[in-house]
Design an enzyme around this catalytic site. Structure first.
Site, PDB file in Angstrom:
ATOM      1  N   ASP A 183      19.007  13.803  62.281  1.00 59.10           N
ATOM      2  CA  ASP A 183      18.044  14.898  62.335  1.00 59.10           C
ATOM      3  C   ASP A 183      18.710  16.254  62.432  1.00 59.10           C
ATOM      4  O   ASP A 183      18.346  17.082  63.257  1.00 59.10           O
ATOM      5  CB  ASP A 183      17.067  14.698  63.501  1.00 59.10           C
ATOM      6  N   ASP A 204      15.354  14.319  71.355  1.00 58.19           N
ATOM      7  CA  ASP A 204      14.835  13.421  70.313  1.00 58.19           C
ATOM      8  C   ASP A 204      15.716  13.408  69.072  1.00 58.19           C
ATOM      9  O   ASP A 204      15.506  12.589  68.170  1.00 58.19           O
ATOM     10  CB  ASP A 204      13.410  13.822  69.927  1.00 58.19           C
ATOM     11  N   ASN A 205      16.696  14.312  69.021  1.00 54.21           N
ATOM     12  CA  ASN A 205      17.626  14.343  67.892  1.00 54.21           C
ATOM     13  C   ASN A 205      18.982  13.749  68.244  1.00 54.21           C
ATOM     14  O   ASN A 205      19.945  13.902  67.490  1.00 54.21           O
ATOM     15  CB  ASN A 205      17.822  15.779  67.406  1.00 54.21           C
TER      16      ASN A 205
END
Length: 299
Positions: A74, A64-65
């Site tokens: 992120d 997700d980063n």
């Protein structure tokens, strides 16, 4: 992409893929998920290569980063490596070193494999054919990264052309740096100034032997010494946001409500490749360096 795939919403998956293609990769053919994935993998290869060549450690490379656009996002517990060591890790939550500096290319490939899994229904109707195509592209990623890294490292050493022995030349320098606990940024910036790195001892036969090989390699490159140094200075930052400097700025802001160190830090790192600007104190590594330094999500 993983969320949509987990919900088995094929229509949404196609729509997301087409949106991504149109926004970030308009040169790829519409509806060609394989070409889209190849383009994403290519950008990731070049992004991670740039991380590696400046000693940047993202710190939390969960899927997700990672952005399909090929941008860094992120990065909370990120940091720049001081002394060269592929096992360097700073993140307080990365107790096993999964996202250590030397692991970042492999983790990028692992993350891309997860993206490929999400995109499999768009690669081919037959699952085996889709998996075969994803595997081929992931294998190509390794070569893409290797080529991008080598090109950037050649530039860091002032080389304009390529020779078969260049990778060995670069890896031998890195091995010397690790053995001497040499500062990553300062070693390359010293070479870019035409100087011996601070980690050299007198005499340092290992470094001198490497330096002779490098000198002969540059002579075969058919460019002037001045041109080589200019190329090096364009690819080797003379300053990076050192961890102890970041901590000092955070401490002053939090404890004393003094933003002066923060403003000075931001001013310095805005021109990391400016070799004419006097910033002597800013390129110094901490003395002694803290082997237990940790960064945290949200930093």
């Amino acid at each position: 992409f993983q969320w949509v795939a987990a919900h088995e919403d094929l229509a949404a998956l196609r729509a997301l893929a087409e949106y991504t293609r149109a926004r970030h990769y308009p040169d790829t053919p519409p509806g060609d998920a394989v070409a889209l994935f190849d383009a994403i993998a290519d950008r990731q290869a070049h992004l991670i290569a740039r991380w590696q060549t400046v000693g940047f450690i993202h710190g939390v490379m969960n899927t997700d980063n990672m952005a399909v656009s090929g941008e860094t996002l992120d990065y909370g517990p990120c940091a720049f490596m001081d002394r060269y060591d592929p096992d360097t890790v700073f993140s307080s939550i990365d107790t096993m070193g999964r996202y250590a500096y030397g692991n970042q290319p492999a983790i990028a490939r692992w993350n891309l494999a997860r993206l490929a899994e999400a995109l499999l229904p768009l690669f081919a109707e037959d699952t085996d054919a889709a998996v075969a195509r994803a595997t081929e592209s992931l294998t190509n990623f390794e070569q893409r990264f290797a080529d991008a890294w080598l090109d950037l490292m050649r530039a860091k050493l002032g080389l304009f052309t390529g020779e078969p022995g260049d990778r060995e030349l670069i890896e031998d320098l890195l091995a010397w740096m690790q053995e001497r606990s040499a500062d990553y940024t300062n070693t390359f910036s010293a070479l870019a100034r035409g100087r011996r790195p601070d980690a050299c001892v007198e005499p340092d036969r290992a470094f001198d032997a490497w330096h002779d090989r490098w000198t002969h390699r540059r002579e075969r490159d058919a460019h002037s010494v001045e041109a080589g140094l200019a190329r090096m200075q364009a690819h080797n930052p003379v300053v990076v946001p050192r961890n102890h400097r970041v901590e000092a700025a955070l401490g002053a802001a939090a404890a004393e409500h003094d933003l002066t160190p923060l403003r000075e830090l931001l001013d310095v790192v805005r021109t990391p490749f400016d070799y004419e600007r006097r910033r002597d104190a800013w390129w110094l590594e901490p003395a002694p360096p803290d082997p237990h330094y940790r960064t945290f999500c949200g930093t």
